[in-house]
Design an enzyme around this catalytic site. Structure first.
Site, mmCIF file in Angstrom:
data_model
loop_
_atom_site.group_PDB
_atom_site.id
_atom_site.type_symbol
_atom_site.label_atom_id
_atom_site.label_comp_id
_atom_site.label_asym_id
_atom_site.label_seq_id
_atom_site.Cartn_x
_atom_site.Cartn_y
_atom_site.Cartn_z
ATOM 1 N N HIS A 30 3.153 -2.799 8.956
ATOM 2 C CA HIS A 30 3.596 -4.257 8.665
ATOM 3 C C HIS A 30 4.111 -4.618 9.838
ATOM 4 O O HIS A 30 5.386 -4.217 10.467
ATOM 5 C CB HIS A 30 4.616 -4.038 7.538
ATOM 6 C CG HIS A 30 5.207 -5.555 7.207
ATOM 7 N ND1 HIS A 30 5.355 -5.738 5.856
ATOM 8 C CD2 HIS A 30 5.957 -6.098 7.810
ATOM 9 C CE1 HIS A 30 5.936 -6.935 6.033
ATOM 10 N NE2 HIS A 30 6.022 -7.289 7.039
ATOM 11 N N HIS A 51 4.932 -7.847 12.789
ATOM 12 C CA HIS A 51 4.983 -9.532 13.218
ATOM 13 C C HIS A 51 4.609 -9.501 14.702
ATOM 14 O O HIS A 51 5.576 -8.943 15.360
ATOM 15 C CB HIS A 51 6.182 -10.195 12.699
ATOM 16 C CG HIS A 51 6.400 -10.034 11.382
ATOM 17 N ND1 HIS A 51 5.846 -11.111 10.388
ATOM 18 C CD2 HIS A 51 7.063 -9.139 10.409
ATOM 19 C CE1 HIS A 51 6.274 -10.645 9.137
ATOM 20 N NE2 HIS A 51 6.964 -9.741 9.093
ATOM 21 N N LYS A 94 -2.261 -10.866 2.421
ATOM 22 C CA LYS A 94 -0.470 -10.839 2.211
ATOM 23 C C LYS A 94 -0.089 -11.761 1.458
ATOM 24 O O LYS A 94 -0.181 -13.149 1.880
ATOM 25 C CB LYS A 94 0.183 -10.899 3.656
ATOM 26 C CG LYS A 94 1.680 -11.102 3.641
ATOM 27 C CD LYS A 94 2.454 -9.546 3.110
ATOM 28 C CE LYS A 94 3.731 -9.651 3.170
ATOM 29 N NZ LYS A 94 4.398 -9.758 4.392
ATOM 30 N N HIS A 108 5.113 -9.289 -0.481
ATOM 31 C CA HIS A 108 6.532 -9.407 -0.216
ATOM 32 C C HIS A 108 7.437 -9.726 -1.560
ATOM 33 O O HIS A 108 7.239 -10.574 -2.206
ATOM 34 C CB HIS A 108 6.929 -10.358 0.614
ATOM 35 C CG HIS A 108 8.308 -10.771 1.028
ATOM 36 N ND1 HIS A 108 8.876 -10.347 2.367
ATOM 37 C CD2 HIS A 108 9.674 -10.805 0.412
ATOM 38 C CE1 HIS A 108 10.208 -10.825 2.278
ATOM 39 N NE2 HIS A 108 10.579 -10.976 1.213
ATOM 40 N N HIS A 153 7.833 -3.258 2.584
ATOM 41 C CA HIS A 153 9.052 -3.062 2.965
ATOM 42 C C HIS A 153 10.089 -2.858 1.812
ATOM 43 O O HIS A 153 11.075 -3.567 1.553
ATOM 44 C CB HIS A 153 9.688 -3.928 3.942
ATOM 45 C CG HIS A 153 9.237 -5.331 3.642
ATOM 46 N ND1 HIS A 153 9.372 -6.116 2.393
ATOM 47 C CD2 HIS A 153 8.778 -6.488 4.203
ATOM 48 C CE1 HIS A 153 9.148 -7.247 2.317
ATOM 49 N NE2 HIS A 153 8.816 -7.596 3.435
ATOM 50 N N ASP A 160 7.820 -3.671 9.915
ATOM 51 C CA ASP A 160 8.399 -5.158 9.803
ATOM 52 C C ASP A 160 9.201 -5.544 11.101
ATOM 53 O O ASP A 160 10.192 -6.303 10.852
ATOM 54 C CB ASP A 160 9.237 -5.192 8.495
ATOM 55 C CG ASP A 160 9.256 -6.841 7.968
ATOM 56 O OD1 ASP A 160 8.534 -7.478 8.425
ATOM 57 O OD2 ASP A 160 10.378 -7.040 7.174
#
Ligand code: NCD
Ligand code: ZN
Length: 341
Positions: A13, A15, A95, A134, A168, A240
């Site tokens: 995960h 970004h 996602k 999420h 997460h 994350d």
């Protein structure tokens, strides 16, 4: 303490952002990780193959010589069958963001009506495309994840062959639900294994520890640590790591996201390896958590890469910067006890 090695570490995960921020942060993951599941919440989000391919080549440029496999994701919408068949070979997962729940998620899902989602989710299930979620409602901030458990249970029951990744996770409730259904799996971050709400807001406010979902209570953190450090096959590492410019964190209206990419493996070594006595077992569980479980859950074969860590102090850089950007990592300026050899 002897050195330890993690084979093919994966960050499931991640970004990476785009443009100059991508150029700054991508090498910090690609230097240590073998691959990562790249989140699609750009502006605009990744909702078609054209944007996805353009983004993938930007990532390839940014990681340069490092051997690092970006596992791409598509931003979930209720797509039709033709569309999903077309993207299947180019993505590792989709996602799903509830609309407006976190950074750049405004065009996410606004209704969890199963019949509306059914054609998309059935097609994903049939084509074996995992759904990453999420999992937060828009309720009271400490209860958002717990309130989402009903939705996870409904999805897991309605689509028993669909692999659903609870992203997460931050609560004890989530560690229970993930074990209850065969088709549920989870990622957990470094920061949620190390922090509670007290670390963020119990004393002076620490904006660099503010993220969605917010860190919870001690018993939540303890349940996450127990599950992760046992090497449980259903839980895998997903940092994350969510970089925002320091100026967007140290301000009124702090952006949500903790930047951990450069120290993630080291922090996990610190958490898993407590002493020499049980070092072999701890190292094996770290290996499962940082790589093997993800390989099994996703059925992927990352490029080979071995990272050796030594039990020596490392001072975390205060900031990471290039010409256009500056980001502040978790533990900025602090000393941690493991470093990359
Ligand atoms: C992430 C971001 O900044 O993109 N922020 C965060 O607080 N975790 C989005 C997300 O994963 O929620
Ligand atoms: Zn994220």
């Amino acid at each position: 303490m002897r050195d330890i090695t993690v084979r093919n570490p994966l960050d499931m995960h991640l970004h990476l952002r785009d443009d100059d921020m991508l150029c700054l942060v991508a090498p910090l993951s690609a230097g240590t990780f073998s691959g990562g599941l790249v989140m699609p919440n750009l502006v605009p989000p990744i909702t078609n193959l054209q944007i996805l391919h353009r983004y993938k080549s930007m990532i390839a440029d940014a990681i340069g010589e490092n051997s690092f496999k970006p596992y791409m994701t598509m931003f979930y919408r209720n797509y039709d069958r033709e569309f999903i068949k077309n993207i299947k070979e180019s993505i590792t997962a989709m996602k799903l963001y509830p609309a407006g729940i976190t950074t750049n998620s405004d065009s996410g899902v606004s209704s969890f009506d199963i019949d509306t989602m059914r054609p998309t989710l059935e097609t994903m299930s049939e084509l074996n495309i995992p759904l990453c979620v999420h999992g937060e409602t828009d309720g009271f901030v400490m209860d958002r994840e717990a309130e989402f458990m009903d939705i996870y249970e409904t999805l897991a029951t309605a689509f028993p062959k669909l692999k659903i990744i609870m992203e997460h996770i931050t609560t004890k409730a989530a560690t229970k639900i993930v074990q209850k259904y065969d088709n549920l799996f989870a990622t957990v971050t470094a920061h949620h294994l190390l922090l509670t709400l007290d670390d963020l807001a119990g004393g002076l406010l620490k904006p660099h520890l503010f993220c969605k979902p917010i860190a919870k209570r001690h018993d939540d953190k303890d349940a996450l640590v127990d599950m992760a450090t046992s090497g449980h096959r259903k839980i895998m590492f997903g940092s994350d790591s969510a970089p925002h410019p320091t100026s967007s964190k140290e301000c009124c209206g702090c952006a949500a996201g903790v930047f951990t990419a450069p120290i993630a493996i080291q922090l996990m070594a610190e958490l898993f390896i407590k002493n020499d006595k049980n070092i072999d077992q701890s190292e094996q569980n770290l290996q499962k958590f940082m790589s093997d479980n993800a390989i099994n859950i996703y059925g992927i074969s990352p490029p080979p890469k071995s990272i050796t860590l030594e039990n020596k102090e490392f001072i975390v850089p205060k900031i990471y910067k290039n010409k256009q950007n500056e980001v502040t990592p978790m533990k900025s300026g602090e000393t941690i006890s493991w470093r990359i050899k």
